[in-house]
Motif scaffolding. Structure first.
Motif, PDB file in Angstrom:
ATOM      1  N   SER A  57      27.657   9.207  -5.290  1.00 34.71           N
ATOM      2  CA  SER A  57      28.111   9.805  -4.035  1.00 34.71           C
ATOM      3  C   SER A  57      28.957  11.031  -4.358  1.00 34.71           C
ATOM      4  O   SER A  57      29.971  10.904  -5.061  1.00 34.71           O
ATOM      5  N   LEU A  66      29.299   8.487   0.784  1.00 35.71           N
ATOM      6  CA  LEU A  66      29.786   7.230   1.337  1.00 35.71           C
ATOM      7  C   LEU A  66      31.065   7.448   2.145  1.00 35.71           C
ATOM      8  O   LEU A  66      31.901   8.289   1.799  1.00 35.71           O
ATOM      9  N   ASP A  70      32.134   2.283   3.983  1.00 40.68           N
ATOM     10  CA  ASP A  70      31.170   1.913   2.944  1.00 40.68           C
ATOM     11  C   ASP A  70      31.893   1.410   1.703  1.00 40.68           C
ATOM     12  O   ASP A  70      31.521   0.392   1.109  1.00 40.68           O
ATOM     13  N   TRP A  71      32.923   2.143   1.289  1.00 43.81           N
ATOM     14  CA  TRP A  71      33.692   1.737   0.106  1.00 43.81           C
ATOM     15  C   TRP A  71      34.402   0.409   0.353  1.00 43.81           C
ATOM     16  O   TRP A  71      34.462  -0.444  -0.551  1.00 43.81           O
ATOM     17  N   LYS A  72      34.932   0.223   1.536  1.00 46.85           N
ATOM     18  CA  LYS A  72      35.617  -1.035   1.853  1.00 46.85           C
ATOM     19  C   LYS A  72      34.658  -2.215   1.697  1.00 46.85           C
ATOM     20  O   LYS A  72      35.024  -3.265   1.142  1.00 46.85           O
ATOM     21  N   PHE A  75      33.997  -2.731  -2.114  1.00 46.85           N
ATOM     22  CA  PHE A  75      35.144  -3.337  -2.790  1.00 46.85           C
ATOM     23  C   PHE A  75      35.242  -4.823  -2.454  1.00 46.85           C
ATOM     24  O   PHE A  75      35.584  -5.643  -3.319  1.00 46.85           O
ATOM     25  N   ALA A  87      30.929   4.540 -10.394  1.00 49.40           N
ATOM     26  CA  ALA A  87      30.691   5.591  -9.398  1.00 49.40           C
ATOM     27  C   ALA A  87      30.388   6.911 -10.093  1.00 49.40           C
ATOM     28  O   ALA A  87      31.238   7.464 -10.785  1.00 49.40           O
ATOM     29  N   SER A 104      35.563   7.704  -4.900  1.00 48.83           N
ATOM     30  CA  SER A 104      35.819   6.271  -5.041  1.00 48.83           C
ATOM     31  C   SER A 104      37.295   5.970  -5.305  1.00 48.83           C
ATOM     32  O   SER A 104      37.866   5.030  -4.732  1.00 48.83           O
ATOM     33  N   ALA A 107      39.249   6.533  -2.180  1.00 49.01           N
ATOM     34  CA  ALA A 107      38.990   5.436  -1.242  1.00 49.01           C
ATOM     35  C   ALA A 107      39.786   4.199  -1.632  1.00 49.01           C
ATOM     36  O   ALA A 107      40.401   3.537  -0.780  1.00 49.01           O
ATOM     37  N   TYR A 116      42.981   0.214  -9.315  1.00 49.80           N
ATOM     38  CA  TYR A 116      41.526   0.415  -9.202  1.00 49.80           C
ATOM     39  C   TYR A 116      40.731  -0.737  -9.841  1.00 49.80           C
ATOM     40  O   TYR A 116      39.911  -0.517 -10.728  1.00 49.80           O
ATOM     41  N   LEU A 119      36.727  -0.831 -10.989  1.00 45.52           N
ATOM     42  CA  LEU A 119      36.175   0.445 -10.538  1.00 45.52           C
ATOM     43  C   LEU A 119      36.363   1.498 -11.610  1.00 45.52           C
ATOM     44  O   LEU A 119      37.478   1.693 -12.114  1.00 45.52           O
ATOM     45  N   THR A 121      34.982   5.679 -12.404  1.00 42.89           N
ATOM     46  CA  THR A 121      34.261   6.826 -11.848  1.00 42.89           C
ATOM     47  C   THR A 121      33.979   7.833 -12.944  1.00 42.89           C
ATOM     48  O   THR A 121      34.779   7.999 -13.868  1.00 42.89           O
TER      49      THR A 121
END
Length: 286
Positions: A57, A66, A70-72, A75, A87, A104, A107, A116, A119, A121
């Protein structure tokens, strides 16, 4: 183990899954949401096997970005099933609206996800600065994952030469050329998109430098044959959409689409657009 990939997608995700000994699992994108992945139909027993989820994204090839919702959702799924989100945000600095696409890490920060969790990125100079050959990028996110990634990278990575490191530092520290690059893309899309809309089903993406066009309204040719004939007759190269996707859940979401990369200078992109228009008119007159 499963590695979840968007569909259509950048094929390196699939290759990475196979290299790790896992199997890719493809989640088809929703054409009604600008081809953002639709996770609503993924079965519970599939989620339980997912170890890593790749996401792009702004997306390649669709340009989809996103939203915070969408991220919520992602997650929450990661918290429930324990998979890592990787990401890919290499197109994050090529966009057409006043505000930059939501990333990301931003978000996660907005949603109060300190540290994080699960996650990471990835970003790169390749698109931001138009220097794909430098292979200069970074990875950021969950410190516990990055500690292991650093060990992996130490043994499997390749070091940059000092000259490339110096050039990378200069590029990362300069934002002027990034803004100029983005302005060029805005000009190209503003001029090229209306031309192509005369003959193709295509619209301005959320971000990125691709046009993701549907060709079945102008021809009975497959996306592969469309690309072959366009190259043979007008010397313009586009990528068949079906090459950027896999048959999954009964469909290939890239079928009857083509990806056009507006990476050349403005005049060259305009010339290519005019040739595509002529090519399609020729098909319609046959």
């Amino acid at each position: 183990a499963l590695v979840m990939c968007p569909n259509p997608f950048y094929q390196i995700y699939e290759g990475a899954a196979y290299l790790s000994g896992a199997q890719p699992y493809f989640v088809n994108s929703d054409a009604n949401r600008n081809f953002a992945p639709d996770y609503s139909n993924v079965p519970e027993n599939v989620w339980a096997r997912v170890k890593l989820l790749y996401l792009c994204s702004p997306g390649n090839p669709t340009g989809a970005v996103l939203t915070l919702d969408d991220w919520k959702e992602l997650f929450a799924l990661s918290d429930r099933y324990g998979f890592i989100i990787a990401a890919d945000e290499c197109y994050s600095e090529i966009y057409f609206k006043p505000e930059a696409p939501l990333g990301s890490l931003e978000a996660a920060h907005r949603l109060g996800r300190d540290g994080y969790p699960r996650l990471i990125t990835f970003s790169s100079l390749s698109k931001r600065s138009n220097v794909p050959g430098m292979r200069s990028g970074f990875v950021a996110g969950d410190a516990s994952i990055l500690k292991k990634f650093l060990l992996y990278r130490t043994y499997h990575g390749a070091a940059m030469s000092p000259s490339v490191q110096s050039a990378s530092i200069a590029a990362w520290n300069d934002e002027t050329h990034v803004a100029e690059n983005r302005a060029k893309y805005i000009t190209k899309f503003q001029q090229v998109t209306p031309l192509l809309q005369e003959v193709l089903d295509v619209s301005l993406p959320d971000a990125g430098f691709y046009l993701w066009a549907k060709v079945d309204k102008c021809t009975t040719l497959s996306d592969v044959d469309f690309a072959k004939c366009l190259y043979a007759e007008y010397n313009v190269t586009v990528l068949p959409g079906s090459y950027l996707a896999r048959d999954a859940h009964g469909i290939n979401p890239g079928q009857q689409r083509i990806r056009m990369a507006l990476v050349a200078e403005v005049d060259e992109c305009l010339e290519a657009a005019h040739r595509i228009v002529k090519f399609v008119h020729g098909l319609q007159n046959q």
